[in-house]
Design an enzyme around this catalytic site. Structure first.
Site, short mmCIF file in Angstrom:
data_model
loop_
_atom_site.label_atom_id
_atom_site.label_comp_id
_atom_site.label_asym_id
_atom_site.label_seq_id
_atom_site.Cartn_x
_atom_site.Cartn_y
_atom_site.Cartn_z
N GLN A 126 39.83 54.21 44.30
CA GLN A 126 41.13 53.85 43.70
C GLN A 126 41.22 54.57 42.34
O GLN A 126 40.33 54.39 41.51
CB GLN A 126 41.16 52.34 43.51
CG GLN A 126 42.40 51.77 42.88
CD GLN A 126 42.23 50.28 42.57
OE1 GLN A 126 41.11 49.81 42.37
NE2 GLN A 126 43.31 49.55 42.53
N SER A 129 43.31 53.61 36.80
CA SER A 129 43.07 53.51 35.36
C SER A 129 42.98 54.89 34.71
O SER A 129 42.51 55.86 35.32
CB SER A 129 41.76 52.78 35.09
OG SER A 129 41.79 51.50 35.66
N SER A 161 35.83 53.43 41.05
CA SER A 161 34.63 52.99 41.79
C SER A 161 34.44 53.82 43.05
O SER A 161 35.41 54.12 43.75
CB SER A 161 34.78 51.52 42.20
OG SER A 161 34.92 50.71 41.07
N GLU A 244 44.14 42.39 46.24
CA GLU A 244 42.83 42.52 45.60
C GLU A 244 42.43 41.20 44.94
O GLU A 244 41.34 40.68 45.17
CB GLU A 244 42.91 43.65 44.56
CG GLU A 244 41.61 43.93 43.86
CD GLU A 244 41.69 45.16 42.94
OE1 GLU A 244 42.80 45.52 42.53
OE2 GLU A 244 40.63 45.72 42.62
N SER A 369 41.91 42.59 33.87
CA SER A 369 41.04 41.72 33.07
C SER A 369 41.56 40.27 33.07
O SER A 369 42.74 40.03 33.30
CB SER A 369 40.94 42.25 31.63
OG SER A 369 42.10 41.89 30.92
N ASN A 370 40.64 39.34 32.82
CA ASN A 370 41.03 37.92 32.88
C ASN A 370 42.04 37.56 31.80
O ASN A 370 42.87 36.66 32.01
CB ASN A 370 39.77 37.04 32.80
CG ASN A 370 39.03 37.01 34.12
OD1 ASN A 370 39.32 37.81 35.01
ND2 ASN A 370 38.09 36.08 34.27
N GLU A 371 41.99 38.25 30.66
CA GLU A 371 43.00 37.97 29.62
C GLU A 371 44.39 38.30 30.17
O GLU A 371 45.35 37.55 29.96
CB GLU A 371 42.73 38.79 28.35
CG GLU A 371 41.53 38.35 27.54
CD GLU A 371 40.21 38.81 28.14
OE1 GLU A 371 40.22 39.68 29.04
OE2 GLU A 371 39.15 38.31 27.71
#
Ligand SMILES: Cc1cc2nc3c(=O)[nH]c(=O)nc-3n(C[C@H](O)[C@H](O)[C@H](O)COP(=O)(O)OP(=O)(O)OC[C@H]3O[C@@H](n4cnc5c(N)ncnc54)[C@H](O)[C@@H]3O)c2cc1C
Length: 387
Positions: A126, A129, A161, A244, A369-371
């Protein structure tokens, strides 16, 4: 939601279990991120799965699947993890791009890409980013310039990745010159060995090269490689992110099996454990089971025609935090032995927990990200004002 399995589902479980018992490699395969050899060993496993039509059981038969529903996929996953089968080297393809292609691809694209994905002949990365576009993905600057019946791709992707050894990547590009934010983006596939592509491995904390930077210098691909309409890239990538975070990437069985290993570890070292360890182990088991029930509920809703929305973000936060907590508990139980690398002669299962701990630390970062997930929950689920 019916919490009992039908006779057909029970029979399916037995069939999967029988196949796994006969076919799962007895020893762990070498890591797919450490060497080409390990990567190819995992590709060979994907091919074996495909021969048994186990590559992706929910896909239509024409594309190498079995046309089964999501409950059977969850049952398959439970048996897969129970058997200790290898990690899926093509997870970006089968879990992320596959369902997206099924929804947005043309018949020609599905026929071209899905069977080769299911068979492991083409392994995917993928490429979304960029150095200045991680959490803020709409800041993507890499471009896809239309030139007749082709696109010319240029730019710089990062944290991709499996890209070191993979065959193809699906990337997010700015296809409308001068466009801003989420407008004017398109999703385009490119072969990682195409002229103008340079893949630069990135070493991780554990020394392996789980991801890479990708430099694209005027890479020419046919317009056929664009998924969906030109300029529809943002909507498509958000659908992928939903699969995802919400369902596909982290099936509950992964954590239920880890919780079982944690219980066994605790039993073996109970006498030496500090206070509170028993409660942490029990919490791990309960969390893994709660996550499983929640995913069965999501699956039931999807099977009844529903969709995954912003609540995918709550799932993502839950599994990533649970994974860290489980591994932290395992390291506490192991004490000084926890520091043994997997390759150390006396490591036993300790090295596996250490590897898992390193990887669990990435959980709150990848897949958004969790934020950022908390922002999504605040704005879209709770209706709070933007921060
Ligand atoms: C193991 C792993 C695998 C990955 N695989 C892939 C892959 O295959 N393909 C791919 O394209 N990408 C991949 N990524 C990249 C991943 O998607 C990004 O790392 C992630 O989106 C965060 O972006 P960033 O690293 O640029 O951090 P930044 O966006 O720079 O964020 C830095 C910190 O600031 C916080 N932050 C940023 N903006 C806000 C905000 N608005 N509100 C609150 N906090 C904020 C973030 O939460 C984070 O803690 C992977 C990452 C990891 C760790």
């Amino acid at each position: 939601m019916n919490l009992t399995y039908s006779p057909a589902e029970i029979a399916f479980r037995a069939e999967v279990r029988g196949w796994m018992e006969a076919n799962v490699p007895p020893a762990r395969l070498p890591s797919f991120d450490a060497s080409r050899e390990g990567f190819e060993a995992h590709r060979a496993w994907e091919r074996k799965l495909a021969e048994g039509r186990w590559g992706m059981v929910t896909w239509p038969e024409t594309y190498g699947g079995r046309g089964l529903d999501l409950v059977r996929w969850l049952v398959f996953e439970e048996e897969y993890w129970r058997a200790g089968a290898p990690l899926r080297v093509n997870q970006n393809g089968i879990f992320l791009l596959g369902p997206t292609l099924m929804e947005f691809g043309t018949e020609e694209q599905k026929a071209r890409f899905l069977p080769a994905m299911a068979s492991g002949d083409e392994i995917w990365a993928q490429a979304w980013s960029e150095p200045q576009a991680g959490s803020d993905l709409a800041a993507v600057r890499s471009t896809a310039r239309r030139d007749g019946d082709a696109y010319v791709l240029s730019g710089h992707k990062i944290w991709s990745s499996r890209a070191v050894f993979a065959d193809w990547a699906f990337g997010l590009f700015r296809s409308e010159p001068g466009s801003e934010r989420h407008r004017g983006l398109s999703l385009v596939f490119f072969p990682l060995d195409a002229p103008g592509v340079r893949v630069q491995p990135i070493a991780q904390i554990d020394g392996e090269t789980g991801f890479a930077e990708i430099f694209l210098d005027e890479v020419r691909v046919p317009a056929f490689n664009r998924l969906g309409e030109e300029g529809q890239g943002w909507a498509i990538s958000m659908a992928t992110a939903g699969f995802e975070r919400g369902l596909m990437l982290r099936s509950p069985a992964r954590f239920q099996e880890a919780a079982k290993r944690l219980v066994a570890l605790y039993r073996a070292h109970e006498a030496d454990c500090p206070d509170g360890t028993r409660a942490a182990v029990m919490q791990a088991v309960m969390d893994a089971d709660a996550y499983a029930l929640s995913i069965y509920s999501t699956a039931s809703r999807l099977m009844a025609g529903g969709t995954i929305g912003a609540e995918a973000s709550t799932n993502k936060i839950f599994w990533s935090e649970m994974d860290i907590a489980m591994h932290r508990t395992a390291l506490t139980i192991l004490g000084a032995r926890a520091e043994l690398l997997a390759a150390a002669p006396a490591a036993g299962d300790a090295g596996r927990w250490l590897d898992g701990w390193f990887f669990s630390l990435a959980g709150p970062i990848y897949a958004g990200s969790n934020e950022i997930q908390k922002n999504i929950i605040a704005e879209r689920m709770l209706g709070l004002p933007r921060g």
